[in-house]
Enzyme design. Sequence first.
Site, mmCIF file in Angstrom:
data_model
loop_
_atom_site.group_PDB
_atom_site.id
_atom_site.type_symbol
_atom_site.label_atom_id
_atom_site.label_comp_id
_atom_site.label_asym_id
_atom_site.label_seq_id
_atom_site.Cartn_x
_atom_site.Cartn_y
_atom_site.Cartn_z
ATOM 1 N N GLN A 282 19.260 59.596 -18.461
ATOM 2 C CA GLN A 282 19.057 60.302 -19.731
ATOM 3 C C GLN A 282 18.354 59.378 -20.728
ATOM 4 O OE1 GLN A 282 19.720 63.426 -20.451
ATOM 5 N NE2 GLN A 282 21.116 64.138 -18.860
ATOM 6 N N GLU A 332 22.137 65.785 -4.941
ATOM 7 C CA GLU A 332 20.939 65.353 -5.660
ATOM 8 C C GLU A 332 19.789 65.221 -4.662
ATOM 9 O OE1 GLU A 332 19.701 64.359 -8.765
ATOM 10 O OE2 GLU A 332 17.980 63.666 -7.633
ATOM 11 N N ASP A 380 23.461 70.667 -13.729
ATOM 12 C CA ASP A 380 22.571 70.001 -14.695
ATOM 13 C C ASP A 380 21.156 69.973 -14.114
ATOM 14 O OD1 ASP A 380 21.433 68.544 -16.713
ATOM 15 O OD2 ASP A 380 22.570 66.706 -16.336
ATOM 16 N N CYS A 407 18.417 71.644 -20.124
ATOM 17 C CA CYS A 407 17.428 71.104 -21.064
ATOM 18 C C CYS A 407 16.390 72.177 -21.403
ATOM 19 C CB CYS A 407 16.778 69.853 -20.507
ATOM 20 S SG CYS A 407 16.070 70.097 -18.890
#
Length: 450
Positions: A282, A332, A380, A407
């Site tokens: 981040q 991931e 996320d 986001c």
Amino acid sequence: MNMKIGDLIVGEIIDFTHEGNGVMKIEGFPIFVEDALIGDKVEVKITAVKKSFAIGEVEALITPSEDRVEYKFDTDTLGGGVPLIGYSYKKQLEWKRSKVIQDLKRIGGIDAQVKPVIGMGHPFRYRNHSQVPAGKVEEKVVTGYYRRKSSDIVPMEEDHLQPEVADQILRIVRAWIDKYEISVYDRDRGEGIIRHIGIRTNENNESMVILVTTFSQIPNKFQLVHMLVKDCPGVVSVYQNINPTDSRFTYGREYIHLFGKEKLTDYIGDLQFEISPDSFFQINRQQVKALYGKAQEFLEGDKDDLVFDLYSGIGTISLFVAGDVKKVIGIESVKAAVMNAKENARLNNVSNAEFHYGKAENLFPQMIEKGERANKVILDPPRKGCDKELMEAIIKLDPERVVYVSCNPSTLARDLKLLVEAGYRVEEVQPVDMFPHSAHVECVCLLTRK
Ligand SMILES: C[S@@+](CC[C@H](N)C(=O)[O-])C[C@H]1O[C@@H](n2cnc3c(N)ncnc32)[C@H](O)[C@@H]1O
């Protein structure tokens, strides 16, 4: 609407697009205007007319917005990534909240409780990673940013969004290019060696420098390492990255380790993270604490909980919540990030988090099919949001709680709609300002099963 290229139109800016351009409406027909802020009364010259909108340029600022602000430094030098910089920070936060409310309603048909945006006390010097192009202006070596829709570089000596040490690293790289007459990349001609300088800086002001070059053979690269280490003791790691193409990605696939640590260690709260040059971390360390703190609160971890953390990156959220729950499973798609996540678990003495490499939309449904169970899910995803297959697998798993970190409010609204239709309720949405002065807004949402 009878509008044509070259028309001059006077009106007031009433909104921003998701890119941060001003929006003016004439008889309900939107005109998108760069470099214009809500409240500005402007004369606009039309440069393109499409079926449902037009594009224009400011010809004259007739009455500036009451919410315009000025800083002691020249804000033009901050480049195109922060189009709202001239708009008061308080108003930016209000606009971001209204954007989330509108997108949820318009795209998702969702009327949710959206909290005021958590903003920064000092919204500058917050970027811990920057990728700065190098080039030449009037034969002088410069670093800066690309002028909009152009391959010209606007030189930048000081960047108020990055830590000060990044300005110094760029000065040293420019001096090295000058001293050894290394060629810089010219996008128009497709020639030259040095393309970008990537800089990642941790909480202790230690930096990793990533020199992006067109090919691997570059002269005097160890002289650069020497100059960096001598004049900037905070440089603890140097890489070369090879990017032979003009793709939209700054970094190519190949990295060559030139000096120091292979990974940069950074910190979020009490946790340590090892970051490879190609891992996602981040950008705004200070705000990420607020973001993850909310995610942790929304998860309401319990010692019996089994949690999936989808799009887990280097394991940051998983490790943040692992202490509250029985087990976390991360998925991931960047291999190096999965390896980092595993190391980060070891580094932080976390033994109840496991990390898997794969695309969440493939691996997660397969794991569910094979009988893996969880009662809570964290999501996320990147800006494009989640694939439909993944949302369907979540619905099939039927967790009691979903915590969605996003986001991009538009893809968030699209994905939440599927969960709401499947019987989930959006309990609360907490926006967090991770990128002050840009038009981006991050949100954490809590959904529970009705
Ligand atoms: C917004 S980041 C979040 C990372 C992490 N949760 C964090 O806060 O640092 C999104 C992550 O999703 C990963 N990603 C992108 N597409 C993916 C996919 N199809 N499946 C799994 N991970 C993916 C990216 O590599 C990136 O690490």
